[in-house]
Design an enzyme around this catalytic site. Structure first.
Site, PDB file in Angstrom:
ATOM      1  CG  ASP A  35      28.373  43.995  17.050  1.00 39.39           C
ATOM      2  OD1 ASP A  35      28.906  43.196  16.255  1.00 39.39           O
ATOM      3  OD2 ASP A  35      28.577  45.226  17.035  1.00 39.39           O
TER       4      ASP A  35
ATOM      5  CD1 TRP B   9      35.655  42.234  11.083  1.00 40.44           C
ATOM      6  CD2 TRP B   9      36.964  43.505  12.371  1.00 40.44           C
ATOM      7  NE1 TRP B   9      35.047  42.362  12.303  1.00 40.44           N
ATOM      8  CE2 TRP B   9      35.817  43.145  13.102  1.00 40.44           C
ATOM      9  CE3 TRP B   9      37.916  44.313  12.981  1.00 40.44           C
ATOM     10  CZ2 TRP B   9      35.607  43.552  14.423  1.00 40.44           C
ATOM     11  CZ3 TRP B   9      37.717  44.727  14.286  1.00 40.44           C
ATOM     12  CH2 TRP B   9      36.562  44.345  14.991  1.00 40.44           C
TER      13      TRP B   9
ATOM     14  N   GLY C  72      30.824  43.326   8.082  1.00 40.09           N
ATOM     15  CA  GLY C  72      29.842  42.562   8.849  1.00 40.09           C
ATOM     16  C   GLY C  72      28.606  43.338   9.227  1.00 40.09           C
TER      17      GLY C  72
ATOM     18  CG  ASN D 160      28.840  41.147  13.676  1.00 39.96           C
ATOM     19  OD1 ASN D 160      29.855  41.807  13.511  1.00 39.96           O
ATOM     20  ND2 ASN D 160      27.756  41.339  12.945  1.00 39.96           N
TER      21      ASN D 160
ATOM     22  CG  ASP E 219      32.583  41.490  15.585  1.00 36.35           C
ATOM     23  OD1 ASP E 219      32.636  41.464  14.362  1.00 36.35           O
ATOM     24  OD2 ASP E 219      31.840  42.275  16.226  1.00 36.35           O
TER      25      ASP E 219
END
Lengths: 154, 562
Positions: free
Chosen positions: B316, B255, B204, B273, B318
């Site tokens: 950011d 992930w 990412g 993200n 995620d």
């Protein structure tokens, strides 16, 4: 700085970075020549690397493979000291002991693309210069690529 | 000169070791057995222990009363030879799997081992050769393996998925799953569902297009792929610029291992993200399906529903971390998610309907989410070159490391990080394999702390917290012995009273924790295993400990036998 790519070998020599116990104690990593593996009709690749006398380096220092797969490597120790090689290999790294004036082989399998390093893991051979690179070019198979238009690269 | 001495042929390193070379054959681990994993607590059959992600063990030999006697049973040292990618960022992040006395665990740099779970003896070893120059945002890490159908499945840094023979460690199949030239890698622990291996993408921070794959467990053939950023014209594409290229590099990687509901046949995949992380100007819109939980039909890969936790993310945040499945007393099927953005979400897992949302950290400045789920951004990198400070930082109030749920207490135990950061927007062109953040980021070197928060997911009430000087950067686990085990960044492995949060025991492992402990038993003796080794994306979650000691040892604890 006035460095250019063309005169890097001369500059390394002038600066005493391309051998043992000159400016540095050992040889700076990443120096040395570049070689290319040969490819057999079945796709297996072959190459030879050697250790010159008192140089503590692999020659060629960088070995380039056109793609991932099986590599049959011949290793020659022309030095008057004993070294070895620990080589990357899918499944388990491989090791070969290379006494003075010895010659051996290694069959290894590596994915491409990418860069792998190998070295002589005795004493501090790795730090003195006996660290070589195996560089694998090419692309991943089409099925592994992202579904998107071609993208810019550096 | 005489002829050369014949040095022969190079041999596998394992040949020059005490590694046995084989592990005992175990009973077959198949889908039905993993579905019923809770009925065999002596084993830890799948990444979270069970498909629901509760990270709960019903073993109760180790209790509040005797945990003070817990002591190391054995230690396994991973070690390294030669140069490896991310040489300074390796971390032992895995969650060990245990089947009938055999432990299967992966480590940094493509390594996988079968160990005797009782003694620590190394039974076999596999090492996938990892290129030194793969793009890795967050270190040389791997979060674990899946075991089943007589095989061990592992994803690799160079985006391969391999299946190994569970008794020998020899490779059965190997498939290239992603494109390393596009900045892709694989770090996730695969999940075995039915006759498929589910594996999500990493990359990412390099502008890849995130995806989730299902592979045939026997052959490695890909059954389906679900991209998490839609193409123009696909559902969700309206949340991306019409005429731009943003979707092609949109992120939303997968992930962290999904959880799974076998009755609904839905995978709950958290997504990463959007890319670039901090520069929203190049991707106006909500940017689906980034920062979401996506309910994926395991049979087809189709998206059934989604819930986006942070629309148009600029921090950011995620949402890859787990979606823990549990049922309300009235039988309603729910899921719980502690997001990087500092809010805890409870959703109806049949349809994605929001049931409850509340903050689980102390400091949230990036924005606000109302009890109804309305998101209002407040502070974010917007103007070029202007620094903006926000809490939580990009590692989040909770990163990928996992919380646990104890059905006896009804509490969820969240490892919390209280760390802020400053981002300064710096727009850049996209180029494959080059980091694509759109900002310079500095995570705070001071004013941080952490805690384990025991939360009632039915009310949002925090029942207790165990505060620590440093943030909690590791998964915890809870047991029927009334305990919560938690590793700290400074190396302590602690046992807390699951009802009160009182610390009952600790052991100094010598390096920080950034992994997921597991619980199992062999011959009636209960063990708890925890990989240790401070590393990974330290500059993201706790740069104040960038100078701490690294390591890569697996500790296993048990009560004394006499």
């Amino acid at each position: 700085m006035t460095t250019t790519a063309d005169d890097r070998s001369a500059q390394l020599a002038e600066a005493g970075l391309d051998g043992q116990n000159k400016t540095a104690l050992g040889r700076v990593l990443g120096t040395g020549s570049i070689g290319y593996a040969e490819e057999r009709p079945d796709g297996t690749m072959t190459a030879t690397v050697r250790i010159p006398e008192d140089e503590l380096c692999w020659e060629p220092g960088t070995l380039i493979l056109p793609h991932g797969g099986d590599l049959e490597l011949t290793l020659i120790n022309d030095d008057k000291n004993t070294h070895c090689a620990v080589l990357p290999n899918n499944g388990d790294p491989k090791i070969i002991w290379l006494v003075n004036h010895a010659k051996g082989t290694a069959s290894i399998n590596l994915d491409g693309p990418g860069t792998y390093y190998y070295g002589s893991t005795t004493g501090n051979d790795e730090g003195r210069g006996l660290t070589g690179a195996i560089v694998i070019g090419g692309e991943v198979p089409d099925h592994a690529k992202l579904d998107r238009p071609p993208q810019p690269r550096p | 000169m005489t002829d050369y001495v014949d040095a022969g042929a190079a041999v596998p390193m394992t040949q020059l070791s005490a590694v046995k070379g084989s592990a005992p054959a175990t009973g077959n681990v198949d889908y039905e057995r993993i579905r019923a994993a809770a009925t065999e607590p002596q084993n830890w059959l799948t990444y979270y222990g069970t498909y629901d992600g509760q990270r709960y063990s019903s073993l109760d030999q180790i209790t509040k009363d005797n945990v003070h006697r817990l002591t190391p049973a054995w230690v396994f040292q991973a070690g390294a030879t030669g140069m490896q990618s991310g040489a300074s960022t390796y971390s032992f992040e895995a969650s060990p799997i245990v089947v009938e006395g055999v432990m299967y665990v992966s480590g940094p740099d493509g390594k996988c081992w079968a160990l005797d779970a009782k003694t620590g003896e190394e039974l076999w070893r596999y090492k996938h050769a990892s290129p030194y120059d793969v793009s890795l945002c967050c270190g040389n890490v791997n979060r674990g393996v899946a075991v089943g159908h007589g095989k061990v499945y592992m994803a690799t840094l160079n985006a391969h998925v391999v299946a190994l023979d569970a008794t020998t460690g020899q490779k059965v199949w190997d498939i290239t799953a992603g494109d390393v030239r596009a900045g892709e890698s694989r770090t996730v622990a695969p999940l075995l569902v039915k006759d498929m291996v589910i594996v999500g993408s990493s990359g990412g921070e390099f502008g890849s297009r995130g995806c989730l794959d299902a592979f045939d467990a026997e052959t490695g053939e890909r059954r389906w792929r679900r991209y998490m950023v839609p193409k123009p014209g696909e559902p969700g594409s309206e949340t991306w610029p019409d005429d731009g290229e943003a979707w092609q590099r949109g992120g939303a990687n997968c992930w962290v291992t999904p959880t799974y509901d076998p009755e609904l046949e839905l995978l709950y995949q958290g997504t990463g993200n959007p890319a670039p992380d901090f520069d929203g100007g190049v991707r106006p819109g909500d940017n689906l399906f980034t920062d979401s939980v996506v309910a994926v039909d395991v049979n087809t890969g189709e998206i059934r529903w989604h819930y986006q936790f942070t629309p148009h993310d600029l921090w950011d945040y995620d949402s890859t971390m787990e979606n823990l499945l549990f049922d309300a007393p009235d039988g309603r099927k729910l899921m719980a998610h502690a997001d990087k953005n500092g809010y805890f979400f409870v959703l109806d897992r049949t349809n994605g309907e929001l049931v409850r949302v509340f903050p689980f950290v102390d400091r949230i400045t990036w924005g606000e989410i109302s009890p109804e789920g309305k998101v209002t951004p407040k502070v974010y990198p917007d103007e070029e070159g202007v620094p903006v400070h926000f809490w939580p930082g990009p590692a989040g109030g909770k990163e990928w490391t996992h919380m646990s749920y104890n059905p006896t207490t009804g509490l969820i135990y969240i490892p919390v990080q209280e760390v802020g950061a400053t981002a300064t927007r710096r727009r850049r062109e996209f180029k494959e394999s080059i980091p694509y953040w759109g900002a310079g980021v500095a995570v705070d070197l001071e004013d941080f702390y952490g805690f384990v928060s025991a939360v009632d997911p039915l009310t949002g009430e925090e029942k207790w917290r165990w505060r620590n000087e440093y943030p909690m950067c590791a998964s915890n686990i809870t047991t029927a012995g009334g305990l919560v085990f938690q590793g700290t960044p400074t190396g302590q492995f602690v046992a807390l009273d699951a009802a009160t949060g009182e610390k009952l025991w600790e052991f100094q492992c010598g390096s920080g924790h950034h992994s997921s402990p597991t619980v199992y038993s062999v011959d009636g003796r209960q063990y708890i295993a925890v990989p240790t080794g401070w590393g990974g994306w330290i500059e993201g979650f706790l740069p104040g400990l960038l100078g701490a000691a690294a390591g890569d040892a697996l500790f296993v604890f048990a009560l004394p036998q006499d």
